[in-house]
Structure formats: C-alpha cells, structure tokens
Design a protein around this motif. Structure first.
Motif, PDB file in Angstrom:
ATOM      1  N   SER A 233       0.773  -1.185   0.132  1.00  0.00           N
ATOM      2  CA  SER A 233       0.159   0.004  -0.096  1.00  0.00           C
ATOM      3  C   SER A 233       0.835   1.162  -0.108  1.00  0.00           C
ATOM      4  CB  SER A 233      -1.016   0.091   1.087  1.00  0.00           C
ATOM      5  OG  SER A 233      -0.080   0.065   2.455  1.00  0.00           O
ATOM      6  N   ASN A 234       2.258   1.095  -0.169  1.00  0.00           N
ATOM      7  CA  ASN A 234       3.243   2.284  -0.121  1.00  0.00           C
ATOM      8  C   ASN A 234       3.205   2.970  -1.234  1.00  0.00           C
ATOM      9  OD1 ASN A 234       3.774   2.251   3.022  1.00  0.00           O
ATOM     10  ND2 ASN A 234       4.669   0.314   2.324  1.00  0.00           N
ATOM     11  N   GLY A 235       2.660   2.206  -2.453  1.00  0.00           N
ATOM     12  CA  GLY A 235       2.908   2.659  -3.835  1.00  0.00           C
ATOM     13  C   GLY A 235       4.175   2.599  -4.469  1.00  0.00           C
ATOM     14  N   PRO A 236       4.389   0.934  -4.539  1.00  0.00           N
ATOM     15  CA  PRO A 236       5.634   0.495  -4.934  1.00  0.00           C
ATOM     16  C   PRO A 236       6.299   1.127  -6.281  1.00  0.00           C
ATOM     17  CG  PRO A 236       3.958  -1.036  -5.161  1.00  0.00           C
ATOM     18  CD  PRO A 236       3.430   0.076  -4.491  1.00  0.00           C
ATOM     19  N   PHE A 237       7.547   1.693  -6.217  1.00  0.00           N
ATOM     20  CA  PHE A 237       8.257   2.238  -7.514  1.00  0.00           C
ATOM     21  C   PHE A 237       9.373   1.432  -7.614  1.00  0.00           C
ATOM     22  CE2 PHE A 237      10.311   5.088  -9.990  1.00  0.00           C
ATOM     23  CZ  PHE A 237       9.366   5.870 -10.652  1.00  0.00           C
ATOM     24  N   GLY A 251       8.519   3.401  -1.587  1.00  0.00           N
ATOM     25  CA  GLY A 251       7.123   3.529  -1.635  1.00  0.00           C
ATOM     26  C   GLY A 251       6.971   5.023  -2.136  1.00  0.00           C
ATOM     27  N   ALA A 252       6.252   5.601  -3.177  1.00  0.00           N
ATOM     28  CA  ALA A 252       6.164   6.751  -3.669  1.00  0.00           C
ATOM     29  C   ALA A 252       5.053   7.378  -3.291  1.00  0.00           C
ATOM     30  CB  ALA A 252       5.954   6.743  -5.297  1.00  0.00           C
ATOM     31  N   VAL A 253       4.222   6.734  -2.454  1.00  0.00           N
ATOM     32  CA  VAL A 253       2.893   7.417  -2.069  1.00  0.00           C
ATOM     33  C   VAL A 253       3.247   7.853  -0.392  1.00  0.00           C
ATOM     34  CG1 VAL A 253       0.689   7.102  -1.114  1.00  0.00           C
ATOM     35  CG2 VAL A 253       1.135   6.120  -3.264  1.00  0.00           C
TER      36      VAL A 253
END
Length: 382
Positions: A233-237, A251-253
């Motif tokens: 849920s961290n926005g994997p980049f 994590g981009a988020v």
C-alpha cells in the motif's frame, strides 16, 4: 644479426604501445584509453520532432568530474507517459549498462537499442521491437534481458543475448493486465522490472495498483503464465537488493523505504516497518557500497539510508538538495553518485564519503529540459 632483430622487435613494441596508450595532438585518445575510460551515459529521450532519442556520453575523471564526450543516436524515438510532472517515463532502469553493453528504451517507437561500449564510444548493434507498447524499463541478468512495456495492459518481454544480439524468447511474453490506454497515466504505469540475484524471478512494480508481481523464470528464460502478486500500500516504485534474497523497496505514496524477503515461492515478506524520509514523491533508489540513496522528485532532494541490524535506517532525509527541481533517476560509478535532474537539464555528481554523506563534485549541463510532458530520462555508468 640477432642483436638487430631484438632491437627491431623492441622498437615495434614501443611503437605499438605509443599508438595504443597515448593521446594524439588533438586530444583524442587512442584504442587503449578509449576502452578503459569510465563514463556516464544519459538518455535524452528526445521525440521524433526533435531528432529522435540519443545517448549523451560523459567521461568520468578520477575525481568524479564529468566532461562531455559525444552523442549517439539510438535509431528510435523518445516518448512519455501521460501527466508525469518531471519524469517522462516514470520508471527506473530505462537505460542499463551491463558488461560493456548498453541497453536503451525508445518509448516513442516501441523498440529497444543495444550498443557496444568502448569507454566513451558507442557502437549501435541492434534496434529491435520491445514486445509491447511504450517500453520504459530493462533488466539484464546473465544473458537474459527483460523489457517492461507500460502501454495498454502492460507487458514483460524476455530476450536471450547471444553474440551481441537480442533474440526473443518464445514463452517469455506476459501481460500485466493493467487495463490502461495505449499511453497510460504516470501513476498507473508500471515502474520497474528487475531480476532477483538468483535469477529465479522477474519482478515488476505497479505503483497505484499497489502490487509487486513476481514471474518465475523457467527453462531458457521462459516465464510462468501467471505471476505471484504481493500487495503493497506504499505505492511501490523502484527497488534494489541488499543481499541475495532481501529487497529494498521505495514507496512513492508514503515516501518510505521498506525491506522485504523474497521467499522461494515468489512472495515478499516485509521485515520491520516502513522508514519514512520526510520528503515528497520518493521514487528511485541507487546503492553505493553500503549506502542506499533515494531520489525524491517533488522535493528535489536525495535521502540516504543504511541497513543496520537487518532494518533500513534513515541517515539523512536531505543528504543532497538539487537546485531547479525535478530530481529523478540516479546511477553510480565507483564511489560517485550521479543524479539526473530533468527540469534543470543537468546531471550532478557527488562523492560518497565514508559516513554516507554526499559532496558535490561536478555538474554536467546542456541536457534537454523537461517541457510539455517530455524530457530526458535514463542514466547509467561504467
């Protein structure tokens, strides 16, 4: 007679050494120096209207300084995802150096280019279809090459490298089922393709789909029909590996770095809590020795981390502040970190000190600036 022959052989050897190890009067190096020069490669990602995609080459001095050394056409065109604020491809790994070969994506023409590298000289060997739409990333592992295509449903295409040519692998084209348009929004496009150090899995991060996909690698580089999916849920980049089976994921988020163990089935098991850096839009990651650097594009900074007692530890949220905004991709050459700034149109080089702190040593200017949704992206180094 024997003495004259020895003298002649010595003279011939000395002549050959001079021809291969010295510079000419105009300052251009001969074969030996060209082959052994260290370089930083920057992908301009220029569209067809601007002359097409090219690779700018900079020679790296021992002190980390960069000097322009040439520009080489890829034979394809640059491109962009939709809505990206500073990073046209919104991905990590769009330009990859591996064993005197350089791999570049041509997002605007759905191709990839293979170059042979001789120091600061590039020889274009091949331009080949990427196996999908809008290629944005490449991963290379022991003669296997996997290309990440962001357009439409998204896809991974595998290639085998042989005799400096890429050959498509039957059974190594896999859809990501993203359901995007041909030119996806940057938040919906996949961010990176990579291969774990054992070569067992091809991994893909999907940003706001909040998953990391793992395709098992089979015989000859073929891929499993369906991936193992791990929610994040961290926005994997972007990601890299710190040990043979342990992955560091940005994590981009949440602007965090998390550590995960990749199990034998392809699932990721998080180790400890995510470690925030207090910045905005954390996306790219680069390892230099025992340190890990994360580029934060919205705050135009670089954060530094280290793994201690099995967990990532933030050393400095603002290890470097990049003037002009738009900090994106990074690469390393020796003990130097090079940071690409698309908005300013430059690359800044930093010496990595023993404690992980950064010292600016060079700025390479004159590169394309991000404008109208497109700009340079992709950096690699020998």
């Amino acid at each position: 007679m024997r003495q004259k022959r020895v003298i002649a052989l010595v003279f011939a050897a000395a002549t050959m050494l001079a021809a291969t190890g010295q510079a000419t009067a105009d300052g251009r190096s001969h074969h030996w120096d060209i082959d052994h020069a260290r370089a930083v490669f920057v992908q301009t990602n220029k569209p067809k209207s601007a002359g097409g995609n090219t690779i700018r080459v900079f020679k790296r001095a021992d002190n980390g300084r960069l000097k322009a050394a040439g520009e080489f056409k890829t034979g394809g065109n640059g491109g962009a995802v939709a809505g990206a604020p500073t990073d046209a491809l919104a991905s990590q790994g769009s330009l990859v150096y591996d064993g005197r070969l350089l791999f570049a994506v041509n997002a605007g023409s759905n191709t990839i280019t293979l170059f042979r590298v001789r120091g600061t000289e590039l020889e274009r060997l091949q331009v080949i279809r990427s196996g999908g739409l809008l290629p944005v990333g490449i991963a290379v592992h022991h003669g296997l090459v996997y290309v990440l295509n962001a357009g439409g449903d998204g896809a991974v295409q595998g290639f085998r490298l042989g005799h400096d040519r890429l050959h498509r692998i039957a059974g190594a084209h896999r859809s990501l089922d993203l359901g995007n348009p041909e030119r996806p929004n940057f938040l919906r496009s996949p961010a990176q393709v990579g291969v774990d150090p054992h070569g067992r899995f091809v991994l893909v991060t999907t940003k706001t789909n909040d998953t990391v996909l793992a395709f098992r690698v089979g015989h000859g580089g073929r891929l499993a029909r369906r991936p193992v999916s791990t929610a994040d849920s961290n926005g994997p980049f972007a990601f890299t590996f710190d040990t043979r089976r342990t992955l560091l994921l940005v994590g981009a988020v949440t602007n965090t770095l998390t550590r995960h163990r990749l199990d034998r089935g392809g699932s990721l098991r998080q180790i400890g809590a995510p470690v925030p850096n207090g910045q905005q839009a954390s996306c790219w990651i680069q390892r230099v020795g025992n340190f890990y650097y994360v580029a934060n594009t919205a705050s135009s900074t670089v954060s530094s981390y280290r793994v201690k007692n099995g967990k990532p530890v933030l050393l400095n949220g603002t290890a470097a502040t990049i003037p002009g905004g738009g900090t994106i991709d990074m690469t390393a050459s020796g003990r130097f970190l090079y940071v690409q700034n698309a908005t300013a149109g430059n690359v800044q080089g930093y010496a990595v000190n023993g404690d992980g702190s950064l010292r600016l040593v060079t700025t390479a200017t004159g590169l394309p600036r991000f404008a109208n949704g497109i700009g340079m992206e992709g950096i690699a180094a020998s």
